[in-house]
Design an enzyme around this catalytic site. Structure first.
Site: not given
Length: 417
Positions: A133, A211, A214, A237, A375
């Site tokens: 991303h 990261d 998600q 999220k 993104c």
């Protein structure tokens, strides 16, 4: 186009109808059609537990935190700092002092790029992957431009997995100081082999940031088991509010890193000549924080933890397998990526139909998906695409909604052909 089967999980029954009743927005209609919300990877909907916790805080005990000596401030401070304990337990962090609250994952990664980046020297390198991303790319470009570090990019395979041989080769010269890689791709659904990534990086003398924006939604996350040095995620999220994210980092790293922002609450002492910093994590939390949003994040973590990640993962694995099977029957549709292990994200294209047209026409039928580059423009170029349509699933998603998506895509295809 063939697809790989998602990871299987021990079957744990999830009462999806009971869960859906806890999300008031799912009863809404869009263009006089029942809402079919398949855009949870962008931002998940919020259960009553989160909405009520935030409203209750504002109605009954809101005050600024850490500074006040009155009842309201003390109660709100307790609630706010209690979330730090919840997050530490949620990630199995060794210490609550290793949990830094940020606005989102983007700010968390920027914090690391600024503060850990200040410790790097020209000639050292940061290694990312082709599937990142923009939030895990642009901050490192900015660091490269101001500090003279090298930015390396590990390729992915045509199936959408990290090329582990190429990844290892990029670490071979010992100049990589930090590997910063997604734990789950927001485009391909790829769940990266985090423990293996970390082991290889550490053997080459590099630290690792994952990261987790998600991945924390779909699977239990244990930063110690993963071997991470930094881990980020965002609240919105994870069925929580916007405006609140988390950076976890090892204590020794946080102790070494200079502050990110200056102002109130991150100081120990201030004179006109100099300032000294508060202990971690407050050294990295300047100014009045997102108090209500942090409390909302705590409610979201409580809520998903009570349901349990075994049940969540099993449900979403079934959804993803069903989606891959049903979408494969749509004429002209191609699923993008065939990773070995994937989460509840499916990107696709349709011959002769632009992804933006797909999303617009689905919306007219009450179906919300995402379309664009997500993104992740460099990844799109690697895939030879300008955009994809993307359906993504949450704990409230039903197989019947995926069937509605597939049937509507067939009608859209017929309209264009």
């Amino acid at each position: 186009m063939s697809t790989h089967t998602p990871t299987t999980h021990a079957h744990v029954q999830l009462d999806v109808q009971a869960i859906r009743q806890q999300f008031p927005i799912l009863g809404e209609k869009v263009h006089d059609r029942p809402l079919v919300f398949l855009d949870s990877a962008a931002s998940a909907q919020k259960p009553n537990a989160v909405i009520d916790s935030m409203a209750s805080t504002m109605r009954h005990q809101y005050a600024n935190i850490h500074r006040g000596l009155h009842w309201m401030s003390e109660r709100t401070t307790e609630a706010y700092e209690g979330v730090r304990d919840l997050v530490a337990d949620f990630l199995n962090a060794p210490s609550r002092e290793e949990i830094v609250f940020t606005r989102n994952s983007t700010e968390a990664i920027n914090l690391v790029a600024h503060s850990f980046g200040a410790l790097l020297k020209p000639g050292q390198a940061v290694l990312i992957s082709q599937m990142e991303h923009h939030a895990n790319l642009v901050p490192w470009q900015m660091l490269r431009d101001r500090a003279g570090i090298d930015l390396r990019v590990a390729p992915i395979t045509d199936d959408g997995d990290l090329d582990m041989d190429a990844y290892k080769a990029l670490l071979a010269d010992g100049k990589v100081a930090l590997v910063s890689i997604t734990h789950m791709s927001n485009v391909l659904g790829t769940i990266t082999p985090a423990k293996q990534i970390a082991d290889i990086a550490h053997a080459a003398g590099a630290l690792v940031l994952f990261d987790g924006s998600q991945s924390v939604v779909h699977h239990k996350t244990d930063v110690q088991e993963l071997g991470a040095d930094f881990y980020t995620f965002t609240g919105h999220k994870l069925y929580g509010p916007t405006g609140i994210g988390v950076l976890w980092a090892r204590r020794d790293l946080l102790e070494q890193m200079p502050p990110f922002l200056g102002g109130g609450d991150m100081i120990s002492t201030v004179t006109f000549e100099r300032s000294t910093w508060a202990n971690i994590p407050h050294k990295f939390e300047a100014g009045t924080p997102a108090i209500v949003e942090t409390i909302g994040l705590g409610a979201a973590i409580d809520w998903v933890s009570k349901i349990g990640f075994d049940a969540i993962a099993a449900h979403e694995a079934e959804l993803t397998a069903h989606a891959l099977t049903r979408l494969a029957t749509v004429p002209g549709l191609s699923i993008v990526g065939r990773p070995r292990v994937r989460g509840g994200v499916v990107s696709f294209t349709m011959a002769d139909v632009h992804p933006h047209d797909i999303a617009t026409l689905l919306d007219r039928n009450g179906i919300a998906i995402r379309a664009g580059h997500h993104c992740a423009e460099p990844l799109m170029r690697r895939l030879g695409l300008s955009a994809t349509a993307r359906a993504s699933f949450g704990i409230y998603t039903q197989k019947e909604e995926i069937d509605v998506l597939a049937d509507t895509l067939v009608r859209i295809r017929d309209f264009f052909v």
